[in-house]
Design an enzyme around this catalytic site. Sequence first.
Site, PDB file in Angstrom:
ATOM      1  N   HIS A 101       0.834  -1.206   0.000  1.00  0.00           N
ATOM      2  CA  HIS A 101       0.000   0.000   0.000  1.00  0.00           C
ATOM      3  C   HIS A 101       0.859   1.243   0.000  1.00  0.00           C
ATOM      4  O   HIS A 101       1.968   1.241   0.516  1.00  0.00           O
ATOM      5  CB  HIS A 101      -0.942   0.012   1.208  1.00  0.00           C
ATOM      6  CG  HIS A 101      -0.242  -0.131   2.526  1.00  0.00           C
ATOM      7  ND1 HIS A 101       0.175  -1.351   3.014  1.00  0.00           N
ATOM      8  CD2 HIS A 101       0.145   0.782   3.433  1.00  0.00           C
ATOM      9  CE1 HIS A 101       0.770  -1.181   4.186  1.00  0.00           C
ATOM     10  NE2 HIS A 101       0.784   0.105   4.468  1.00  0.00           N
ATOM     11  N   HIS A 103       0.837   5.265   1.165  1.00  0.00           N
ATOM     12  CA  HIS A 103       0.199   6.312   1.963  1.00  0.00           C
ATOM     13  C   HIS A 103       0.195   7.610   1.150  1.00  0.00           C
ATOM     14  O   HIS A 103       1.212   7.969   0.546  1.00  0.00           O
ATOM     15  CB  HIS A 103       0.985   6.560   3.250  1.00  0.00           C
ATOM     16  CG  HIS A 103       1.016   5.397   4.190  1.00  0.00           C
ATOM     17  ND1 HIS A 103       0.203   5.312   5.297  1.00  0.00           N
ATOM     18  CD2 HIS A 103       1.766   4.265   4.195  1.00  0.00           C
ATOM     19  CE1 HIS A 103       0.460   4.185   5.946  1.00  0.00           C
ATOM     20  NE2 HIS A 103       1.410   3.529   5.296  1.00  0.00           N
TER      21      HIS A 103
HETATM   22  P1  AMP Z   1       1.828   0.489   7.379  1.00  0.00           P
HETATM   23  O1  AMP Z   1       2.427   0.811   8.726  1.00  0.00           O
HETATM   24  O2  AMP Z   1       2.549   1.170   6.256  1.00  0.00           O
HETATM   25  O3  AMP Z   1       1.656  -0.999   7.172  1.00  0.00           O
HETATM   26  O4  AMP Z   1       0.396   1.160   7.380  1.00  0.00           O
HETATM   27  C1  AMP Z   1      -0.780   0.474   7.664  1.00  0.00           C
HETATM   28  C2  AMP Z   1      -1.849   1.536   7.800  1.00  0.00           C
HETATM   29  O5  AMP Z   1      -3.100   0.901   7.777  1.00  0.00           O
HETATM   30  C3  AMP Z   1      -1.767   2.338   9.107  1.00  0.00           C
HETATM   31  O6  AMP Z   1      -1.558   3.719   8.819  1.00  0.00           O
HETATM   32  C4  AMP Z   1      -3.128   2.085   9.756  1.00  0.00           C
HETATM   33  O7  AMP Z   1      -3.651   3.221  10.403  1.00  0.00           O
HETATM   34  C5  AMP Z   1      -3.978   1.670   8.567  1.00  0.00           C
HETATM   35  N1  AMP Z   1      -5.117   0.830   8.910  1.00  0.00           N
HETATM   36  C6  AMP Z   1      -5.154  -0.219   9.760  1.00  0.00           C
HETATM   37  N2  AMP Z   1      -6.388  -0.756   9.796  1.00  0.00           N
HETATM   38  C7  AMP Z   1      -7.147  -0.032   8.933  1.00  0.00           C
HETATM   39  C8  AMP Z   1      -8.513  -0.068   8.528  1.00  0.00           C
HETATM   40  N3  AMP Z   1      -9.376  -0.990   9.009  1.00  0.00           N
HETATM   41  N4  AMP Z   1      -8.963   0.845   7.643  1.00  0.00           N
HETATM   42  C9  AMP Z   1      -8.127   1.783   7.158  1.00  0.00           C
HETATM   43  N5  AMP Z   1      -6.819   1.878   7.487  1.00  0.00           N
HETATM   44  C10 AMP Z   1      -6.346   0.992   8.375  1.00  0.00           C
END
Ligand code: AMP
Length: 138
Positions: A101, A103
């Site tokens: 993903h 950001h």
């Molecule tokens: P990463 O640390 O790059 O793996 O980012 C994962 C992101 O997913 C974090 O910024 C979380 O806040 C986000 N996240 C976790 N659960 C959900 C969810 N159910 N819906 C939307 N974002 C989420």
Amino acid sequence: MLDKDCLFCKILRGEIPSAQIYETPAVLAFLDIAPIRPGHALVIPKAHVASLWELPADIGGDLVTALQVVGRAVREATGATGVNVVMNNGASAGQLVLHAHFHVIPRAEGDGLEPWPGAPYADMAAMTRMAETIRTRI
Ligand code: AMP
Ligand code: ZN
């Protein structure tokens, strides 16, 4: 192909609610549930792949278009003057969700988010050696 236990695959299947903002046959964008600032969005491939290196070769165009479209919309909707696009790959890089993903983070002057610190190489030779070491892996 989706993964049974993956959080983002559950969002793709509609098993977990999400605030969706953009979709193509290959890509979905939705708001991060714990944003750095409101409007912080995530752009994901619809295929379950863990990180950058497993992304399907033909998804690049869709991903870049999604980042442009979503980035512009986030910027305009939040009144941001800048946008960071960040991808964490690997636990040491801060990756918590093992579904690739990007950001999309709206930024404004003086918003308090510090850039990561930089330190110069000891000298030009050290930088040249590093470049050579990396080139041998390409
Ligand atoms: P990463 O640390 O790059 O793996 O980012 C994962 C992101 O997913 C974090 O910024 C979380 O806040 C986000 N996240 C976790 N659960 C959900 C969810 N159910 N819906 C939307 N974002 C989420
Ligand atoms: Zn997944």
